[in-house]
Design an enzyme around this catalytic site. Structure first.
Site, PDB file in Angstrom:
ATOM      1  N   ASN A 298       0.836  -1.200   0.000  1.00 36.17           N
ATOM      2  CA  ASN A 298       0.000   0.000   0.000  1.00 36.17           C
ATOM      3  C   ASN A 298       0.871   1.250   0.000  1.00 36.17           C
ATOM      4  O   ASN A 298       2.084   1.184  -0.208  1.00 36.17           O
ATOM      5  CB  ASN A 298      -0.912  -0.007   1.233  1.00 36.17           C
ATOM      6  CG  ASN A 298      -0.135   0.073   2.524  1.00 36.17           C
ATOM      7  OD1 ASN A 298       0.872  -0.625   2.690  1.00 36.17           O
ATOM      8  ND2 ASN A 298      -0.569   0.909   3.451  1.00 36.17           N
TER       9      ASN A 298
ATOM     10  N   CYS B  52       2.008   3.022   2.368  1.00 37.15           N
ATOM     11  CA  CYS B  52       3.033   3.114   3.421  1.00 37.15           C
ATOM     12  C   CYS B  52       3.799   1.815   3.624  1.00 37.15           C
ATOM     13  O   CYS B  52       4.519   1.674   4.606  1.00 37.15           O
ATOM     14  CB  CYS B  52       2.396   3.556   4.735  1.00 37.15           C
ATOM     15  SG  CYS B  52       1.511   5.120   4.623  1.00 37.15           S
TER      16      CYS B  52
ATOM     17  N   GLU C  98       3.150  -1.228   4.583  1.00 35.88           N
ATOM     18  CA  GLU C  98       2.984  -2.165   5.696  1.00 35.88           C
ATOM     19  C   GLU C  98       1.883  -3.196   5.467  1.00 35.88           C
ATOM     20  O   GLU C  98       1.763  -4.150   6.245  1.00 35.88           O
ATOM     21  CB  GLU C  98       2.726  -1.410   7.017  1.00 35.88           C
ATOM     22  CG  GLU C  98       1.299  -1.003   7.287  1.00 35.88           C
ATOM     23  CD  GLU C  98       0.889   0.282   6.589  1.00 35.88           C
ATOM     24  OE1 GLU C  98      -0.161   0.852   6.938  1.00 35.88           O
ATOM     25  OE2 GLU C  98       1.619   0.726   5.687  1.00 35.88           O
TER      26      GLU C  98
END
Length: 817
Positions: free
Chosen positions: A504, A506, A508
């Site tokens: 995604n 970020c 994670e």
């Protein structure tokens, strides 16, 4: 006195605090002009020539400044922080006020807050809480005036608040519909105003200006504890069930959720914090789409991304299936423009579809390192070159197999292919395979098969040259992020249902993905009916443990273990988000219900290390990281298993690594305790297909007064600068004892030690971790390369930004030795 100790309630009278000229919660440096004064009622004064007039109620009222009244208020705050010398502060405040002929109450309080903030430093961090008390008094005053109750109560009627904001179209009617007035009155008894004192000024200001519910004129209604209670009530609204005692059980769960939130032991994701209990808006942060290699698929994905962005979600978009520049279209060679034009479309979407006017959309685009367009992709964010080929508002990420990293190590050749041509000739896509074990597996076999097939066009480059371009882009722009696809898929607990192609925004979230494809479009009367086969459109629901408070909290009367009590209610809250969510994309709802994925994470790692007096660079930090995250993982799996006993397992649990026990074996969980848990999971199932993910959570960590994510603190003391303010930031809970453990900030701690810590943590996180590198901009290429190689060798699944800074290379002990 510690900031977390219980303090006596203030006995301030209504007139002890100056009122505000505006009801909106404004920045402390606001320059909003005051409205024209109406005829005012003037309180008598013996000497009008020497008095300062405090103007209130939008200019409709003024009163003579009374030094003794303000002195009483400041003395009450000082009693909480007796270590502060406020003599000079008081004189400056009085001098500022008394030099004025008239002064608005807002400007007076603004100055008091700014003056307190200016005194925050490493020797007097308590000024941050002094400023918070001033700001809190303003919030109490405004809420009491707008809601018509005595400010001495601090909090007014919670039932009245629900009814009032529902009437104004701010709150949804869900809480009023699902709870009786008696239940809401009972819930209101949970509110503890003393917990407002846990906030420092930065955290309280952020919460108040972005998240507390106001009316459409931005007038203050909801207060901090009411936001926590509203979230608790909203997330637990469907817990009553149909059995006897269900409603009583639900109120107990509301109390548990309020306990967790109000003590700042955890935070919910930003969309949940913003939208729970309010009209409109979804509750999830993270979405991932897989873009199909068709005109329909590309534009449908763009529309879906726009809908997600509108609702406040960040998006990852995998473009590995999209054919490369020069590829054929309908058999016509050299027709395709490749991925760059479609990424520019996404870039325009990110800019055009903002998030309710608060910030631009946020999109990360992912591409495989063997894709023929990878070189143009790596240049997307650079400031030089042909700007028609740039996309500065998206974030770039690359999907890297083990074989590429091995080829970089031996300085070998790397081959770039068009995925469409590979599919046309071989009948399969290269990205649909991964190496099942380190050093061997189906991906490298398929890659070598493509290399050997002379019918397939390719471009030959040196792997190290590609990596040089990666590092140049990272030092200039922070991107691309790194996604180690083989390790991701080897450790995927749901590989029986698909593959993970990217992450995604970020880095994670790691869940199964597939494109949504249109089956048919038919005319039925005056309607057009479109049928689509829904792919796995990833959505993840996040919340985070505040390690700096939850791990160090003293046992309470209900439990000897705050962390165990916390994680049980936290997993339930996250699971309930799945059913309450109103997602903007229908295939996301289908995927959410199929896997019921959650992302329980953490923040405050450096805060915790400092409190434990553990040096960041030490082996002790690595060992403690390993032990703590194993325990968090155990408690999270246990909580999801217990929830499955109660509510049922996620739909595709059977055949998963959770079900077969492979998840536990692959991580070396072979103690008796772990074997017992694995047996219970096998028998009862898990409620959630993925459990842990460590997000950046910078904003929510700031609200909770801790350090962000698993990052080192930027500096023990620094100034945060935005376009409209400059504020001091001091390390949380700073003391003489823990100062040495904060002293080395982000750019001075050993980044190799950070990688090793994260490798120990990653073993216990079934998804991934938003992990940043902090390096000087003058770092040697060989050192940065070795950082990346170490991360890959240690088994990290992803890495996030390369954050570079112009620090003196001599200060960088780890990178200059």
């Amino acid at each position: 006195m510690s900031q977390t100790e219980s303090l006596p309630a203030s006995n301030a009278r209504q007139e002890d605090w100056p009122e505000s000229t505006q009801d909106a919660t404004m920045p402390i440096a606001s320059t909003t002009p005051e409205p024209a004064a109406e005829p005012v009622a003037v309180e008598p004064s013996n000497d009008q020539r020497a008095v300062t007039w405090i103007v209130k109620e939008g200019g409709n009222r003024r009163m003579a400044f009374d030094r003794s009244r303000l002195q009483r208020s400041l003395d009450r705050i000082h009693a909480e922080f007796p270590q502060l010398d406020i003599g000079d502060y008081q004189e400056r405040v009085f001098s500022f006020i008394e030099k004025k002929e008239s002064l608005s109450a807002d400007d007076m309080v603004d100055y008091m807050i700014r003056e307190a903030e200016s005194r925050v430093d490493i020797t007097s961090p308590q000024w941050e809480f002094f400023a918070a008390r001033l700001y809190l008094a303003r919030l109490y005053k405004r809420a009491s005036k707008n809601r018509f109750y005595d400010v001495e109560q601090k909090y007014g009627s919670y039932v009245g608040l629900q009814e009032s904001l529902a009437d104004r179209g701010v709150y949804s009617i869900d809480i009023l519909k699902n709870y009786s007035k008696d239940e809401l009155a009972e819930a209101a008894q949970l509110i503890d105003p003393e917990r407002d004192k846990l906030f420092n000024y930065n955290g309280l200001y952020l919460l108040a200006t972005r998240y507390l519910a106001t009316d459409h004129s931005r007038r203050v209604y909801e207060l901090p504890q009411e936001r926590w209670l509203t979230i608790a009530l909203y997330l637990m609204q469907n817990e009553a069930g149909t059995g006897a005692g269900g409603r009583e059980r639900r109120m107990q769960l509301v109390g548990e959720a309020y306990w967790a939130l109000s003590n700042l032991y955890m935070t919910v994701a930003t969309p949940t914090l913003q939208n729970a209990g309010k009209v409109g808006g979804q509750l999830s942060s993270c979405f991932i789409d897989t873009v199909d290699d068709s005109l329909q698929g590309i534009y449908d994905s763009n529309t879906d991304v726009a809908r997600v962005s509108k609702g406040g979600g960040g998006v990852g978009a995998y473009l590995g299936y999209v054919r490369s520049s020069g590829s054929s279209i309908r058999g016509v060679p050299n027709s395709s423009g490749g991925v760059v034009p479609w990424i520019k479309q996404l870039n325009n979407t990110a800019v055009s579809v903002d998030q309710l006017g608060q910030r631009k959309g946020a999109i990360a685009v992912y591409l495989d390192i063997w894709h023929k367009d990878i070189e143009a992709f790596l240049d997307l964010r650079l400031n030089n070159g042909d700007q028609r080929l740039r996309a500065h508002d998206v974030f770039t990420s690359i999907c890297v197999p083990d074989l590429f990293m091995e080829t970089v190590e031996r300085r070998g050749d790397w081959y770039l292919f068009d995925p469409h041509e590979v599919k046309e000739i071989k009948g399969w896509y290269l990205q649909d395979f991964f190496d099942e074990t380190r050093g061997e597996g189906s991906f490298r076999e398929k890659y070598e098969e493509v290399v050997a097939d002379e019918r397939i066009g390719r471009k030959v480059v040196k792997a190290i040259d590609i990596f040089k371009r990666i590092m140049i882009s990272q030092l200039e722009t922070g991107n691309p992020f790194m996604f180690y696809r083989d390790e991701v898929n080897r450790m995927n607990p749901n590989k029986h249902q698909g593959m993970v192609y990217s992450s995604n925004l970020c880095t994670e979230i790691l869940q199964n993905m597939s494109p949504t494809r249109m089956i048919q479009e038919v005319i039925s009367g005056d309607q057009i009916v479109t049928t689509k086969k829904a792919g796995d459109f990833v959505v993840c629901n996040l919340s985070s443990i505040n390690l700096g408070r939850a791990v160090t909290a003293a046992p309470d009367l209900l439990t000897q273990d705050v962390l165990e009590r916390l994680i049980r209610v936290q997993v339930r809250m996250l699971d309930n988000v799945i059913d309450l969510n109103d997602l903007p994309v229908p295939q996301a709802t289908i995927t959410n219900q199929k896997y019921r994925a959650i992302g329980l994470g953490t923040f405050g790692w450096h805060h915790l290390l400092a409190q434990k007096c553990i040096d960041w660079n030490s082996p002790d930090a690595e060992q403690y990281c390993d032990e703590l995250y194993e325990r968090i993982n155990y408690l999270t799996i246990q909580a999801s298993m217990l929830l499955a006993q109660e509510k049922g397992a996620y739909k595709v649990f059977k055949g998963s690594d959770w079900h077969t026990g492979q998840y536990f074996r692959a991580r070396g969980y072979d103690s008796e305790q772990w074997r017992d848990l694995a047996a219970q999971v096998n028998a009862n199932g898990l409620r959630n297909g993925w459990l842990l993910a460590v997000a950046p959570n910078m904003s929510t960590a700031q609200i909770a007064g801790s350090t962000a994510s698993i990052d080192p603190i930027y500096s023990v003391f620094y100034y945060e600068e935005k376009k409209d303010y400059r504020r001091p930031v001091v390390a949380p809970d700073l003391t003489l004892d823990n100062y040495p453990y904060y002293e080395k900030g982000a750019y001075r701690v050993d980044q190799f030690a950070s990688v090793r810590q994260n490798a120990r943590r990653q073993r216990h996180v079934d998804q991934a971790i938003s992990f940043n590198y902090y390096v000087p901009s003058t770092i040697r290429a060989s050192t940065l390369l070795e950082l990346h190689m170490t991360a890959w060798r240690e088994g990290l699944k992803t890495t996030y930004y390369v954050r570079s800074n112009d620090i003196d290379i001599a200060e960088c002990e780890w990178c200059s030795s």
